[in-house]
Design a protein around this motif. Structure first.
Motif, mmCIF file in Angstrom:
data_model
loop_
_atom_site.group_PDB
_atom_site.id
_atom_site.type_symbol
_atom_site.label_atom_id
_atom_site.label_comp_id
_atom_site.label_asym_id
_atom_site.label_seq_id
_atom_site.Cartn_x
_atom_site.Cartn_y
_atom_site.Cartn_z
ATOM 1 N N ASP B 132 0.817 -1.207 0.000
ATOM 2 C CA ASP B 132 0.000 0.000 0.000
ATOM 3 C C ASP B 132 0.856 1.264 0.000
ATOM 4 O O ASP B 132 0.437 2.303 -0.490
ATOM 5 N N THR B 133 2.040 1.147 0.593
ATOM 6 C CA THR B 133 2.853 2.359 0.750
ATOM 7 C C THR B 133 4.261 2.220 0.189
ATOM 8 O O THR B 133 4.994 3.198 0.145
ATOM 9 N N THR B 134 4.655 1.010 -0.202
ATOM 10 C CA THR B 134 6.090 0.830 -0.470
ATOM 11 C C THR B 134 6.445 0.764 -1.951
ATOM 12 O O THR B 134 7.624 0.756 -2.294
ATOM 13 N N GLY B 135 5.455 0.684 -2.838
ATOM 14 C CA GLY B 135 5.804 0.524 -4.254
ATOM 15 C C GLY B 135 6.083 1.855 -4.931
ATOM 16 O O GLY B 135 6.246 2.896 -4.287
ATOM 17 N N GLY B 144 -6.461 -4.165 -7.238
ATOM 18 C CA GLY B 144 -6.792 -3.547 -5.967
ATOM 19 C C GLY B 144 -6.051 -4.214 -4.818
ATOM 20 O O GLY B 144 -5.751 -5.401 -4.852
ATOM 21 N N SER B 145 -5.777 -3.422 -3.789
ATOM 22 C CA SER B 145 -5.160 -3.960 -2.584
ATOM 23 C C SER B 145 -6.238 -4.619 -1.735
ATOM 24 O O SER B 145 -7.428 -4.322 -1.874
ATOM 25 N N ASP B 146 -5.812 -5.497 -0.817
ATOM 26 C CA ASP B 146 -6.773 -6.045 0.137
ATOM 27 C C ASP B 146 -7.448 -4.923 0.904
ATOM 28 O O ASP B 146 -8.609 -5.039 1.305
ATOM 29 N N THR B 147 -6.708 -3.849 1.112
ATOM 30 C CA THR B 147 -7.283 -2.693 1.803
ATOM 31 C C THR B 147 -8.513 -2.180 1.059
ATOM 32 O O THR B 147 -9.490 -1.756 1.669
#
Ligand SMILES: Nc1ncnc2c1ncn2[C@@H]1O[C@H](COP(=O)(O)OP(=O)(O)OP(=O)(O)O)[C@@H](O)[C@H]1O
Ligand SMILES: [Mg+2]
Lengths: 318, 412, 263
Positions: B132-135, B144-147
């Motif tokens: 979610d934050t590192t790419g 989509g993210s699991d988030t």
């Protein structure tokens, strides 16, 4: 050779498995405790090491101990020893088949705990971007060589430790009790205590090896400790020879190098499905061939303990 | 011991015979590192077919940088360890120029190495919240993210006009995290109220107390995040107690015919589920992809098999490489958001994108699964979601929505 | 010092395998325990050695209560038994088996393996050397000296019986409990066995309690004989008296006659 870096990685993995297989041999080969829960102990050591080293509050874990690597490492080994003790106390009362199932179940429970206790372990997300020893000293692209060096040193130490156990009176009595528990008891051997201690020693060693595996993988999730890893270690040990001293190491090198070499076979993409499904079969074939022509493994227990005795026997005049 | 050394040497020779050199006349190599066996095995064939469709499309349009593209396939056995060794083989032996196909666990394992080696990598089917934050530098996620599964629940609640929502949450990894995201986004970003947050262990003989607490809390709707096994008894309890006037927002685990059947038996009940979807409506990329995939696979694309994302990633890699004008990893990675995001001519296929690039135009690629717009951390801004509702005892897609990009991912 | 059984009882399901047996077995003499098949002899051994503790009664050795102790503890107190079927430590050589029997517990720990326990240094090395010397002596005494490096599972049944003995002696027992030592031993070697048992008793004061079906062997060496039938101790006394006891004859000859019908 194709590319040495590739084979450096392969050898690194092989030596990690080799170390684990040599430890497995102490508890299962000599101790007679058929442990299907190696993955659980490995997970205990790996998670303990990682959690003790967490220094970033942003990771959102409940604890941020931030211990340095050199402290977290031995503590992880000790913790794994305690986990092994907790497993051994109830399980060792059981007979061999039940011991197999119990240890397997414990390993799965440990993995489930790693999934569910997300405020400690970050659940299925796990941890990535791990620090590795000496990683600031060399270029990332050269680090594989450093890791191979570290792992080779560790494998040597594990080899020396397990050889010492195998050739000592302790190892001899372990093998005796494995062969005939009632007889060992009748000779005053404290079989259960000895096995519990052995299981704990194996736990400590597995816990000490666990960080090396993480340095190779560079991330940790519960998925890493699925039962498959235990079966790979067992396969390596069976190929190398259960009960021999360095069989686990030899078996792991043969197994891992063979597996990776099979993976190098290149075919037209349209046949890739077939190749992929054949690969596990080829590894199985290796196992079958070894067991067919060397039923006791490449190095058998008989050779490991027989040669020494055999040489001595030749000195005795007939 | 001698025997072992001999064996090692033999393997070395085999390996040497198999490997190849490095030459710019050689094809460009796109790695496909994927669980062809193991846990992801059932999806493996579909993933590979889709990847092959993409590479065939690249080559049919003349290749990338005038060179043909070769798909180098490596099975990771669906394990992180397999991903690490497979990755090493792809990079050290095959010398791939870009990577796709990998799943969450494997992605995290090779994440650092990807950055050290500056290898442009697209994670087509990673749900992991860790990305979610590192790419955004070398790793990009086009799904989509699991988030997002939690966020979409909150978005649906907002769009339906629910202010007060009760929650029923089973205590397990897969059900807690979307529920937590839902709760945070719904209360903090949307300004809704949680009337009751009921959490419980699975495997009970009865859930009547839990169901009563949630439904008697005066909520406009009840958000239910439970596994399938728990969903059936809970909905039976809901049916028995006659709470049909309270609408349900369910999670994707419950997107199953059995659940729809239970809901369908209740007069006046309403239940919705929002789940990841392909971008099928009026999308030329989709229309072009479907027949070619079907020709290869013998079946049409299937959302449950994630195939279309595997296709999109290689079109993106091809266009980005073309845009960068080089195979250099850093340049290609930097080009990825340039060709997926506006401004630029919207293109739907590799051939059309290539033509625009060669004409010196900026492009904005729209894939089969979404508009592919990526944010600063290499995540998809607005994955396409299908909102399904129970009609006549089965799930029917009611409408397709894009995830609202103003709803932010809460930090874990 | 003596082994005292007081009202020892063992029941399996409904079967009373040992029924309130009381006896005093001196540690420095050879005692025989005879009885037909299924009389409860092995059960009694298991009760004494902790493998299958009695349901009732007490067992003391040298005044110490031993029932309830685990087998290894009973063995440590000096009661070393053999088993009816001599399997041995199958993969260990004769030498290893004998050394294993002699190793003190504190060397059989992980610590001990690294010389960190009480067996550290010179003391440990001396213990090992002594054990090796005794291995040679005992092997020579039993005629096993050429077989020291042969694996147990490659020995003949007779040699395995001898190895049972050798291991027992290595363990430095106070009393031997032998379950059918003469079974499967070639008739020629039974004489040697008798001599050995007698000599250990007479020269070293190491007595034994022996179960066997070979009565001529037992009558030759026993100082005292106990007869068990269906769990009940029906007679005790010197061999001559037992041989003349009509009740024993009835129990035993009936059994022998029945057995004689077989091959
Ligand atoms: N573990 C057990 N469970 C149930 N019954 C048993 C068990 N062990 C022995 N028995 C029974 O107890 C009785 C005594 O058996 P035991 O083995 O002690 O006889 P024995 O005198 O040693 O005979 P033999 O001369 O044939 O060895 C027999 O009826 C036997 O079937
Ligand atoms: Mg018996």
């Amino acid at each position: 050779m194709t590319n040495p870096v590739f084979w450096v990685g392969v050898l690194t993995l092989a030596l990690i498995y080799g170390s684990l297989a040599m430890v497995l041999n102490v508890e299962s080969g000599w101790g007679g405790m058929w442990d299907l829960g190696v993955a659980g102990l490995l997970a205990s050591g790996a998670y303990c090491y990682i959690i003790l080293g967490i220094d970033d509050p942003d990771l959102g874990t409940r604890f941020v101990p931030g211990l340095p690597m050199w402290l977290a490492w031995p503590l992880a080994a000790a913790f794994t020893g305690l986990v092994a003790l907790a497993i051994a106390l109830p399980s060792l009362r059981l007979r061999r088949e039940y011991f197999l199932i119990t240890t397997l179940a414990f390993a799965e429970i440990i993995r489930q705990i790693a999934v569910i206790q997300a405020d400690l372990t970050r659940g299925t997300t796990g941890f990535s971007s791990l620090d590795r020893p000496f990683d600031t000293l060399v270029e990332p692209r050269d680090y594989n060589y450093v890791l191979l060096g570290i792992v080779a040193f560790a494998a040597l130490v594990v080899y020396l430790i397990t050889r010492r156990i195998g050739t000592s009176a302790y190892g001899r009595t372990l093998r005796a009790a494995r062969d005939n528990e009632a007889l060992a008891l009748a000779l005053g051997k404290r079989v259960n205590r000895m096995r519990i201690k052995t299981f704990v020693v194996a736990g400590v060693l597995i816990g000490a090896i666990a960080p090396l595996y993480l340095f190779y993988i560079r991330a940790i999730t519960p998925q890493l400790f699925a039962p498959g890893i235990t079966f790979t270690i067992w396969t390596a040990l069976v190929i190398g020879g259960i009960g021999s001293i360095r069989g686990g190491l030899v078996g792991a090198v043969v197994l891992i190098v063979f597996t990776e070499a099979v993976g190098l076979i290149e075919v037209d993409p349209q046949y890739i499905n077939i190749l992929v499904s054949i690969e596990p079969f080829l590894v199985g074939l290796l196992l079958v061939l070894v067991l067919r022509f060397r039923p006791d493994g490449l190095i058998s227990e008989r050779n490991a303990f027989g040669t020494r005795a055999g040489r001595r026997a030749r000195r005795v005049p007939a | 011991m001698k025997r072992v050394i001999a064996l090692l040497c033999l393997f070395g020779l085999v390996a040497a015979a198999c490997g190849g050199g490095d030459d710019s006349d050689e094809p460009i190599k796109f790695g496909f590192l994927n669980g062809q066996t193991g846990d992801y095995g059932p999806w493996g064939a579909w993933a590979l077919w889709a990847a092959e469709v993409a590479v065939e499309e690249l080559n049919a349009a003349g290749g990338v940088l005038g060179r043909t593209v070769e798909l180098v396939v490596e099975d990771n056995g669906s394990t992180p360890e397999g991903a690490v060794s497979g990755y090493a083989e792809l990079t050290d032996v095959d010398g791939i120029d870009a990577l796709g196909g990998i799943e969450s666990d494997g992605m995290l394992a090779v994440f650092d190495t990807v950055h050290e080696q500056q290898l442009p990598t697209i994670c087509s089917t990673c749900g992991t919240t860790e990305l979610d934050t590192t790419g955004g530098d070398y790793v990009f996620r086009i799904i989509g993210s699991d988030t997002d599964n939690g966020i979409i629940g909150a978005q649906v609640a907002r769009d339906e006009g629910y202010d007060n929502v009760a929650m029923l949450v089973e205590l397990s990894e897969g059900t807690i995290s979307p529920a937590d995201v839902f709760k945070t986004v719904f209360t903090e970003q949307i300004g809704g109220t949680i009337t009751e947050d009921v959490r419980f262990d699975a495997g009970r003989s009865s859930y009547s107390a839990e169901v009563a607490r949630a439904f008697d809390s005066g909520a406009d709707a009840v958000y239910i995040s439970v596994g399938f096994e728990t969903g059936v008894p809970i909905l039976n309890e809901w049916k028995r107690r006659g709470y049909s006037d309270v609408p349900l927002i369910l999670t994707t685990d419950l997107l199953s015919p059995d659940i729809a059947a239970v809901v369908g038996e209740v007069e006046g009940a309403s239940a919705v589920v929002a789940a990841a979807a392909y971008d099928t409506e009026g999308n030329p990329a989709w229309d072009a992809y479907v027949p070619r995939f079907e020709a290869k696979a013998g079946d049409p694309p299937e959302i449950g098999f994630y195939d279309a994302w595997q296709y999109d990633q290689y079109i993106i890699l091809g266009l980005a490489m073309e845009k960068a004008g080089t195979t250099d990893g850093a340049a290609v990675a930097a080009a990825i958001p340039q060709i997926t995001n506006p401004p630029g001519v919207e293109v739907f296929t590799y051939a059309s994108g290539l033509a625009e690039l060669q004409a010196g135009n900026e492009i904005d690629y729209h894939g089969t699964t979404s508009n592919m717009n990526l944010n600063a951390v290499g995540n998809l801004q607005s994955p396409v979601m299908a909102v399904s509702a129970v009609t006549d005892g089965s799930w029917q897609v009611r409408d397709y929505v894009e995830l609202d990009p103003t709803l932010e991912k809460p930090s874990s | 010092m003596e082994l005292v059984l007081d009202g020892v009882r063992k029941v399996f399901g409904g079967v009373v395998a040992v029924a309130d047996v009381s006896a005093v077995i001196p540690q420095d003499q050879v005692t025989a325990l005879i009885g037909p098949n299924g009389a409860g002899k092995t059960t009694l051994f298991n009760a004494v050695t902790g493998f299958d503790p009695p349901d009732q009664g007490t067992i003391t050795f040298g005044g110490r209560r031993i029932n309830g102790l685990p087998p290894w503890r009973v063995a440590e107190l000096g009661l070393i038994r053999t088993f009816q079927t001599p399997v041995g430590f199958t993969t260990l050589t004769v030498r290893e088996s004998m050394l294993a029997a002699a190793t003190p517990w504190f060397m059989e720990t992980p610590r001990g393996a690294f010389g960190l326990g009480p067996g550290f240094g010179r003391k440990g090395r001396k213990l090992e050397r002594d054990a090796e010397i005794r291995t040679g002596e005992i092997a020579a005494e039993l005629g096993l000296e050429d077989l020291l490096d042969v694996r147990t599972d490659e020995l003949s049944a007779g040699d395995r019986k001898l190895l049972e003995f050798a291991r027992q002696l290595m363990a430095q027992p106070k009393m031997l409990l032998l379950d059918e030592p003469a079974a499967a031993v070639a008739p020629a070697n039974i004489g040697r066995l008798s001599q050995l048992v007698r000599r250990l008793c007479d020269e070293r004061g190491l007595g034994s309690l022996i179960i066997d079906h070979n009565l001529s062997f037992l009558m030759q060496i026993a100082d005292e004989v106990h007869v068990l039938d269906q769990g009940v101790l029906i007679a005790s006394g010197p061999p001559e008296a037992i041989a003349a006891d009509p009740e024993v004859m009835r129990v035993y000859l009936g059994e022998q006659a029945a057995e004689g019908a077989g091959p």
